[in-house]
Design a protein around this motif. Sequence first.
Motif, mmCIF file in Angstrom:
data_model
loop_
_atom_site.group_PDB
_atom_site.id
_atom_site.type_symbol
_atom_site.label_atom_id
_atom_site.label_comp_id
_atom_site.label_asym_id
_atom_site.label_seq_id
_atom_site.Cartn_x
_atom_site.Cartn_y
_atom_site.Cartn_z
ATOM 1 N N GLN A 105 63.778 75.405 36.510
ATOM 2 C CA GLN A 105 64.284 76.765 36.752
ATOM 3 C C GLN A 105 64.783 77.404 35.443
ATOM 4 N N GLU A 106 65.383 76.603 34.569
ATOM 5 C CA GLU A 106 65.851 77.169 33.289
ATOM 6 C C GLU A 106 64.690 77.742 32.483
ATOM 7 N N ALA A 107 63.541 77.062 32.560
ATOM 8 C CA ALA A 107 62.368 77.576 31.836
ATOM 9 C C ALA A 107 61.864 78.865 32.484
ATOM 10 N N TRP A 137 63.805 64.103 25.516
ATOM 11 C CA TRP A 137 63.313 63.764 26.859
ATOM 12 C C TRP A 137 64.298 64.169 27.941
ATOM 13 N N ASN A 138 65.550 64.475 27.587
ATOM 14 C CA ASN A 138 66.551 64.622 28.662
ATOM 15 C C ASN A 138 66.437 65.953 29.392
ATOM 16 N N PHE A 139 65.938 66.981 28.719
ATOM 17 C CA PHE A 139 65.599 68.253 29.371
ATOM 18 C C PHE A 139 64.156 68.583 28.977
ATOM 19 N N PRO A 140 63.187 67.925 29.611
ATOM 20 C CA PRO A 140 61.806 68.033 29.129
ATOM 21 C C PRO A 140 61.207 69.423 29.296
ATOM 22 N N ALA A 175 63.510 72.573 30.060
ATOM 23 C CA ALA A 175 64.440 73.618 29.620
ATOM 24 C C ALA A 175 64.497 73.718 28.089
ATOM 25 N N VAL A 176 64.719 72.592 27.429
ATOM 26 C CA VAL A 176 64.916 72.664 25.974
ATOM 27 C C VAL A 176 63.653 73.151 25.250
ATOM 28 N N PRO A 177 62.466 72.616 25.569
ATOM 29 C CA PRO A 177 61.270 73.199 24.928
ATOM 30 C C PRO A 177 61.128 74.693 25.210
ATOM 31 N N SER A 178 61.493 75.114 26.430
ATOM 32 C CA SER A 178 61.339 76.541 26.759
ATOM 33 C C SER A 178 62.282 77.408 25.933
ATOM 34 N N TRP A 179 63.467 76.876 25.623
ATOM 35 C CA TRP A 179 64.414 77.649 24.805
ATOM 36 C C TRP A 179 63.853 77.925 23.418
ATOM 37 N N LYS A 180 62.922 77.078 22.993
ATOM 38 C CA LYS A 180 62.347 77.235 21.655
ATOM 39 C C LYS A 180 61.019 77.979 21.727
ATOM 40 N N GLN A 223 73.289 61.558 30.369
ATOM 41 C CA GLN A 223 72.331 61.757 29.260
ATOM 42 C C GLN A 223 72.099 63.238 28.980
ATOM 43 N N ARG A 224 73.160 63.975 28.850
ATOM 44 C CA ARG A 224 73.058 65.379 28.428
ATOM 45 C C ARG A 224 73.848 65.502 27.152
ATOM 46 N N CYS A 225 73.388 66.379 26.262
ATOM 47 C CA CYS A 225 74.225 66.551 25.065
ATOM 48 C C CYS A 225 75.518 67.268 25.434
ATOM 49 N N THR A 226 75.539 67.908 26.611
ATOM 50 C CA THR A 226 76.767 68.581 27.066
ATOM 51 C C THR A 226 77.591 67.717 28.031
ATOM 52 N N ALA A 227 77.172 66.477 28.265
ATOM 53 C CA ALA A 227 77.897 65.630 29.227
ATOM 54 C C ALA A 227 79.351 65.449 28.809
ATOM 55 N N VAL A 253 82.659 76.963 25.575
ATOM 56 C CA VAL A 253 83.958 76.647 26.185
ATOM 57 C C VAL A 253 83.896 77.039 27.659
ATOM 58 N N TYR A 254 84.351 76.172 28.513
ATOM 59 C CA TYR A 254 84.404 76.460 29.951
ATOM 60 C C TYR A 254 85.861 76.459 30.425
ATOM 61 N N ILE A 255 86.165 77.349 31.342
ATOM 62 C CA ILE A 255 87.460 77.324 32.028
ATOM 63 C C ILE A 255 87.188 77.043 33.503
ATOM 64 N N THR A 297 81.626 70.609 31.691
ATOM 65 C CA THR A 297 81.094 70.902 30.347
ATOM 66 C C THR A 297 79.594 71.182 30.347
ATOM 67 N N THR A 298 78.942 71.109 31.503
ATOM 68 C CA THR A 298 77.501 71.339 31.569
ATOM 69 C C THR A 298 77.202 72.605 32.369
ATOM 70 N N GLY A 299 75.969 73.068 32.266
ATOM 71 C CA GLY A 299 75.550 74.203 33.093
ATOM 72 C C GLY A 299 75.432 75.505 32.334
ATOM 73 N N ALA A 300 75.159 75.412 31.038
ATOM 74 C CA ALA A 300 74.984 76.620 30.218
ATOM 75 C C ALA A 300 73.848 77.484 30.766
ATOM 76 N N GLU A 301 73.987 78.780 30.689
ATOM 77 C CA GLU A 301 72.946 79.703 31.153
ATOM 78 C C GLU A 301 72.159 80.244 29.958
ATOM 79 N N PRO A 319 74.116 82.276 23.843
ATOM 80 C CA PRO A 319 73.791 81.302 22.795
ATOM 81 C C PRO A 319 74.184 79.885 23.216
ATOM 82 N N PHE A 320 73.331 78.927 22.890
ATOM 83 C CA PHE A 320 73.601 77.525 23.196
ATOM 84 C C PHE A 320 73.598 76.748 21.891
ATOM 85 N N GLY A 321 74.679 76.024 21.656
ATOM 86 C CA GLY A 321 74.713 75.196 20.459
ATOM 87 C C GLY A 321 76.141 74.878 20.091
HETATM 88 C C1 UN1 Z 1 71.183 69.323 26.864
HETATM 89 O O1 UN1 Z 1 72.018 68.549 27.332
HETATM 90 O O2 UN1 Z 1 70.429 68.935 25.960
HETATM 91 O O3 UN1 Z 1 74.320 73.033 29.813
HETATM 92 C C2 UN1 Z 1 70.978 70.686 27.365
HETATM 93 C C3 UN1 Z 1 73.585 72.273 30.399
HETATM 94 C C4 UN1 Z 1 72.114 72.541 30.496
HETATM 95 C C5 UN1 Z 1 71.428 72.254 29.217
HETATM 96 C C6 UN1 Z 1 71.863 71.023 28.520
HETATM 97 N N1 UN1 Z 1 71.860 73.866 30.960
HETATM 98 O O4 UN1 Z 1 73.987 71.272 30.915
#
Ligand code: UN1
Length: 490
Positions: A104-106, A150-153, A155-160, A280-284, A432-434, A438-442, A446-448
């Motif tokens: 869905q993110e893609a 591989w963790n967002f096979p 969504a992440v490619p689509s962002w690029k 296994q998310r970079c935002t975990a 930053v989330y309130i 820590t996950t669920g960026a839209e 900007p993501f990073g």
């Molecule tokens: C990632 O963990 O590499 O914020 C991306 C999120 C997702 C994207 C995470 N929408 O959890």
Amino acid sequence: MIELICNYIGGQWQESESRAVFRSENPANEALIGMAVDSSEQDVAAAVAAAQAAFADWRAWPAPRRGELLYEVARILEERKEELSRLMTREMGKVIVEARGDVQEAIDMAYFMGGEGRRLNGYTAPVEMPNKFGMALRDPAGVVALITPWNFPCAVPSWKMLPALVAGNAVVWKPAEDVPAFSAAFTQVFADAGLPAGVLNLVLGGGETGAALVRQPGVRVISFTGSTETGLQVYQTAAALGKKVSLEMGGKNAIIVLDDADFNLALEAVTWSAYGTSGQRCTACSRLLVQNGIAPRFTAALIERAKTLQLGDGLHEDVQIGPLVNGKALEKVGRYMEVAREEGVTIAIGGQPAQRQAGHFFEPTVFTGVKRAMRVAQEEIFGPVLAVIEIEDLDEAIAINNESIYGLSSSVFTTDVNAAFRAIRDLTTGIVYINHGTTGAEIQFPFGGTRGTGNGMREAGLTALDAFTEWKSVYVDYSGTLQRAQIDNR
Ligand code: UN1
């Protein structure tokens, strides 16, 4: 008959000239998904040459037409959402509802970036002389290389890929070697949407293939998401060659739970941020900074909650936690149990691979008695492992959050609006989330991350265009005379 998962170069599905292959397996049961082409330096060079050949025509497409092609990509993704999600779950293990979210993110990104076909805004500004006009435009960078995890096979490619394509670039994509079948199916969507041959090229392989792509003289920009170790290697190689790089690397994300937080809301958010996608998310969330007033009660409730989580094959709708991606990941997470023991941490629950007949499952794990400087509080584990650190107050929590070498995502649970706004001001992560995990960026923001998470670039949002475009400043003098200011060299 075993399916061979091929490269896609210049509009053709192709084997490697070297004939080398690697396996793709289902991490839930170790069944073979397929054999994939292991691309050589020559394959990579062929993909870059195909992209170079396609670039001029693609760039000449009016941007609104490129945007419409992205809408078609979105439509096909919607049509194939279930099929793609199931393939993703089989190949990398995340549970099916998360796989659907990933696709869905893609879809969202394709609609969002499709709209950029009619914007791609530059700007004008007043100029110093009469009868003169100035504007700044975005030009495509050329051939861009995408290296994705591989963790967002999807969504992440689509962002690029989607911002790169709408801006008129030609792409060579090297996805992680754990997800070749999904990456081929995703590439097929672009082919079926009518993307001209050579505009998107897929090269499968491991680290060597990625390194060869970074070195290719025809590649101007490299956008990388993955481990810090590999990302820094990419950065160094590219720097020596004067190439532009966008990096998204590790995270050690914290949720701060203050005494006045909505207890159950915070508990659910911590649970899913820590254990969703098996961590296994970079935002975990891998650090829980809980205020001492509620720490004992909250930690006890968390341990009970973790016990209820259903592990298994993510294709079953009631399974909540899938396997880790492969045996190497399982070993790495296991090694951190040793580190925890050496550091005198209590493993309150979990701490070992889950007992199952096959697959790479690790039990949801809670570490208690963790101190802020310990390795388990500082290093990215990338598994279902949460370190609990007790804090006195918000200021201490912010200091602990901000001393991390990473700076991706952080979160605060509180019902005090003053505390929430102080946290927004003082937390130095890129997201930053309130009162949200820590996950669920839209995709429209900007993501990073800051510090060791990246190199100052951001994905998604309109900022995604910055990686893939060059600014061109244009001056048009329509006075018909050489004006004094020109002679003065102004
Ligand atoms: C990632 O963990 O590499 O914020 C991306 C999120 C997702 C994207 C995470 N929408 O959890």
